[in-house]
Design a protein around this motif. Structure first.
Motif, PDB file in Angstrom:
ATOM      1  N   ILE A  53     -44.408   3.525  -0.399  1.00 23.45           N
ATOM      2  CA  ILE A  53     -43.479   3.196  -1.485  1.00 23.45           C
ATOM      3  C   ILE A  53     -42.575   4.391  -1.784  1.00 23.45           C
ATOM      4  N   GLY A  54     -43.161   5.606  -1.783  1.00 22.94           N
ATOM      5  CA  GLY A  54     -42.374   6.825  -2.004  1.00 22.94           C
ATOM      6  C   GLY A  54     -41.279   6.993  -0.969  1.00 22.94           C
ATOM      7  N   ALA A  55     -41.630   6.744   0.300  1.00 21.03           N
ATOM      8  CA  ALA A  55     -40.642   6.899   1.381  1.00 21.03           C
ATOM      9  C   ALA A  55     -39.561   5.823   1.292  1.00 21.03           C
ATOM     10  N   GLN A  56     -39.974   4.573   1.123  1.00 21.62           N
ATOM     11  CA  GLN A  56     -39.012   3.467   1.143  1.00 21.62           C
ATOM     12  C   GLN A  56     -38.041   3.506  -0.029  1.00 21.62           C
ATOM     13  N   LEU A  57     -38.546   3.769  -1.233  1.00 18.57           N
ATOM     14  CA  LEU A  57     -37.659   3.781  -2.408  1.00 18.57           C
ATOM     15  C   LEU A  57     -36.585   4.851  -2.274  1.00 18.57           C
ATOM     16  N   ASN A  58     -36.958   6.027  -1.765  1.00 15.57           N
ATOM     17  CA  ASN A  58     -35.963   7.086  -1.539  1.00 15.57           C
ATOM     18  C   ASN A  58     -34.864   6.612  -0.588  1.00 15.57           C
ATOM     19  N   VAL A  59     -35.288   6.059   0.546  1.00 20.81           N
ATOM     20  CA  VAL A  59     -34.335   5.674   1.594  1.00 20.81           C
ATOM     21  C   VAL A  59     -33.446   4.512   1.142  1.00 20.81           C
ATOM     22  N   LEU A 187     -51.168   5.456   9.711  1.00 17.97           N
ATOM     23  CA  LEU A 187     -50.764   4.243   8.993  1.00 17.97           C
ATOM     24  C   LEU A 187     -49.376   4.385   8.383  1.00 17.97           C
ATOM     25  N   VAL A 188     -49.100   5.538   7.782  1.00 17.69           N
ATOM     26  CA  VAL A 188     -47.772   5.764   7.174  1.00 17.69           C
ATOM     27  C   VAL A 188     -46.698   5.723   8.266  1.00 17.69           C
ATOM     28  N   GLY A 189     -46.968   6.422   9.378  1.00 18.72           N
ATOM     29  CA  GLY A 189     -46.012   6.429  10.496  1.00 18.72           C
ATOM     30  C   GLY A 189     -45.791   5.030  11.043  1.00 18.72           C
ATOM     31  N   GLY A 190     -46.881   4.238  11.108  1.00 22.82           N
ATOM     32  CA  GLY A 190     -46.790   2.886  11.658  1.00 22.82           C
ATOM     33  C   GLY A 190     -46.105   1.899  10.726  1.00 22.82           C
ATOM     34  N   THR A 191     -46.153   2.182   9.409  1.00 24.19           N
ATOM     35  CA  THR A 191     -45.575   1.231   8.451  1.00 24.19           C
ATOM     36  C   THR A 191     -44.160   1.623   8.041  1.00 24.19           C
ATOM     37  N   VAL A 192     -43.862   2.920   8.000  1.00 26.03           N
ATOM     38  CA  VAL A 192     -42.496   3.332   7.619  1.00 26.03           C
ATOM     39  C   VAL A 192     -41.915   4.390   8.564  1.00 26.03           C
ATOM     40  N   GLY A 193     -42.486   4.497   9.771  1.00 25.05           N
ATOM     41  CA  GLY A 193     -41.978   5.489  10.714  1.00 25.05           C
ATOM     42  C   GLY A 193     -40.800   4.950  11.512  1.00 25.05           C
ATOM     43  N   GLY A 194     -40.077   5.844  12.170  1.00 28.63           N
ATOM     44  CA  GLY A 194     -38.996   5.430  13.073  1.00 28.63           C
ATOM     45  C   GLY A 194     -37.975   4.531  12.413  1.00 28.63           C
ATOM     46  N   TYR A 195     -37.652   3.432  13.108  1.00 26.67           N
ATOM     47  CA  TYR A 195     -36.600   2.527  12.632  1.00 26.67           C
ATOM     48  C   TYR A 195     -37.028   1.721  11.409  1.00 26.67           C
ATOM     49  N   THR A 197     -38.273   2.264   8.489  1.00 21.13           N
ATOM     50  CA  THR A 197     -37.829   2.705   7.159  1.00 21.13           C
ATOM     51  C   THR A 197     -36.462   2.146   6.795  1.00 21.13           C
ATOM     52  N   PHE A 198     -35.627   1.919   7.816  1.00 21.89           N
ATOM     53  CA  PHE A 198     -34.224   1.570   7.558  1.00 21.89           C
ATOM     54  C   PHE A 198     -33.918   0.090   7.756  1.00 21.89           C
ATOM     55  N   ALA A 199     -34.902  -0.675   8.249  1.00 17.95           N
ATOM     56  CA  ALA A 199     -34.663  -2.090   8.562  1.00 17.95           C
ATOM     57  C   ALA A 199     -34.120  -2.829   7.338  1.00 17.95           C
ATOM     58  N   GLY A 200     -34.815  -2.704   6.211  1.00 21.31           N
ATOM     59  CA  GLY A 200     -34.416  -3.426   5.002  1.00 21.31           C
ATOM     60  C   GLY A 200     -33.168  -2.860   4.357  1.00 21.31           C
ATOM     61  N   GLY A 201     -33.083  -1.530   4.274  1.00 22.76           N
ATOM     62  CA  GLY A 201     -31.932  -0.874   3.641  1.00 22.76           C
ATOM     63  C   GLY A 201     -30.627  -1.211   4.342  1.00 22.76           C
ATOM     64  N   HIS A 202     -30.644  -1.173   5.678  1.00 27.08           N
ATOM     65  CA  HIS A 202     -29.445  -1.505   6.460  1.00 27.08           C
ATOM     66  C   HIS A 202     -29.119  -2.997   6.342  1.00 27.08           C
ATOM     67  N   ARG A 203     -30.175  -3.829   6.241  1.00 28.92           N
ATOM     68  CA  ARG A 203     -29.929  -5.280   6.095  1.00 28.92           C
ATOM     69  C   ARG A 203     -29.220  -5.575   4.764  1.00 28.92           C
ATOM     70  N   GLY A 372     -40.993  12.118  -2.202  1.00 29.30           N
ATOM     71  CA  GLY A 372     -40.405  12.138  -0.869  1.00 29.30           C
ATOM     72  C   GLY A 372     -40.684  13.437  -0.135  1.00 29.30           C
ATOM     73  N   VAL A 373     -40.549  14.563  -0.838  1.00 29.37           N
ATOM     74  CA  VAL A 373     -40.807  15.882  -0.224  1.00 29.37           C
ATOM     75  C   VAL A 373     -42.264  15.970   0.233  1.00 29.37           C
ATOM     76  N   LEU A 374     -43.172  15.423  -0.573  1.00 30.85           N
ATOM     77  CA  LEU A 374     -44.603  15.415  -0.217  1.00 30.85           C
ATOM     78  C   LEU A 374     -44.821  14.652   1.087  1.00 30.85           C
TER      79      LEU A 374
END
Length: 396
Positions: A53-59, A187-195, A197-203, A372-374
């Protein structure tokens, strides 16, 4: 009417992100970690949800406020950085799409006895078919929603039939016997890693949901996406826990399939086929769409032929799978790269959140910056560690 239309897009973006996260790797990781950690894996899931949630909300927020895609934001922060990030995302997206195509082939194999290669070709044809339609993005949104709901319903059924020890799972989620740091990062890398993180934001950006006024909608869509992926993971964990707690042994060659089979017999095995197929096809679509969204702003011609680029992306991934199979070395390197993509991209987004020429007079919440920094620090440390551990394997 506009609100209803927006609600459909917001839900579509949430499901696109969630179903992109729930791929063949997600199914295998969750099952294997449940086998090794038992009920304490609940703690890992809870921690990863909070970090996600921390990663996604920032992005998502910074993309919406800046009204720019991640690569364009990165280029403003540091010229050339956007090109570098796009290269990482596209390479990672390709490697994982080969695995996703393979997973879809496996789903068809379980359901109809087809070879994995034949199944992969059919799955690719279905994914390509979506992008040949005039309203491709709307069809993509709807497809992600239907498949996501199907996944949830099937997971609930299998979790119910495996009868897990719910009280133990609840207690160990708060007070685990052990804390597996590597599992959390995986788990974090698999759920919000790579592309992903941006799938929803770009959509959302493509659909015109942007600007400060849209932030409440963006927040709800981001949290919905994490919630959907988490609900699927929790029920898969409970299904696996029910099987493991009875002392049943999972088949090492295909741990998730054996969870479904041991929990619900032959019907369970067929359900696994549907789950694997749904998870894999939606990940193929999410990976192709998001990877192409990282290059389409560099040249007007890319934007014009976006759907054809997405189709090409799916075709090449399929050809690699059918001719070479799953190139293990490529996947090892992609896994290591994906671990490093998140800290680079998230770090860039947080930096951009405090630059006036990116976000104007928007003030980014302090708590989200700290959060996010964490995530950046934790993922950078573990991503670096993984890369050092796995690079030698490429040269053996």
């Amino acid at each position: 009417m506009g609100e209803n239309k927006n609600w459909g897009i917001l839900l579509g973006a949430a499901f696109l992100m969630a179903t992109s996260a729930v791929g063949p790797g997600f199914l295998t990781q969750t099952t294997v970690f449940t086998q090794t950690l038992g009920a304490s894996f609940g703690f890992v899931i809870l921690t990863s949800i909070i970090l996600d949630i921390g990663a996604q909300l920032n992005v998502w927020r910074v993309i919406a406020v800046s009204e720019k895609r991640a690569q364009d934001i990165a280029n403003i922060v540091l010229p050339g950085l956007g090109m570098f990030i796009s290269l990482l995302i596209v390479l990672g997206g390709f490697a994982f799409n080969v695995g996703n195509i393979g997973g879809a082939g496996l789903g068809f194999n379980v359901l109809f006895g087809l070879s994995a290669e034949a199944g992969a070709v059919i799955a690719a044809a279905i994914a390509i078919g979506i992008f040949l339609v005039r309203e491709a993005k709307k069809v993509m949104d709807r497809f992600a929603q239907v498949m996501g709901l199907l996944l949830i319903l099937l997971m609930v059924y299998v979790a119910f039939t495996s009868a897990p020890p719910l009280a133990e799972a609840a207690i160990k989620t708060i007070l685990p016997d052990q804390i597996d740091f590597a599992a959390i990062v995986t788990l974090v890398g698999g759920t919000v890693g790579g592309y992903i993180t941006f799938a929803g934001g770009h959509r959302l950006l493509d659909a015109g949901i942007k600007g400060k006024a849209a932030l409440p909608q963006v927040n709800s869509s981001a949290v919905s996406g994490i919630t959907i992926a988490s609900v699927i993971r929790v029920f898969l964990f409970l299904a696996a826990l029910g099987v493991v707690s009875k002392g049943l042994v999972l088949d090492e060659s295909n741990p998730p399939a054996s969870v479904f089979q041991l929990a619900a017999g032959d019907i369970g095995y067929k359900i696994f086929g549907v789950v694997m197929l749904s998870a894999a096809i939606t990940s193929v679509i999410g990976s192709a769409y998001t990877s192409v969204s990282f290059i389409k702003s560099f040249k007007p011609v890319f934007e014009k032929y976006e759907n054809w680029l997405i189709i090409g992306f799916i075709l090449i991934s399929t050809v690699i799978f059918v001719t070479i199979g799953r190139p293990v070395h490529l996947l090892i390197l992609a896994g290591a790269l994906n671990g490093l993509i998140l800290p680079v991209t998230l770090g860039t987004i947080i930096w951009a959140a405090h630059k006036r020429k990116v976000v104007g007079d928007y003030k980014h919440p302090v708590i989200l910056t700290i959060f996010g920094v964490l995530v950046v620090l934790v993922m950078a440390w573990m991503g670096g560690y993984t890369l050092v551990q796995q690079l030698p394997a490429l040269f053996k």
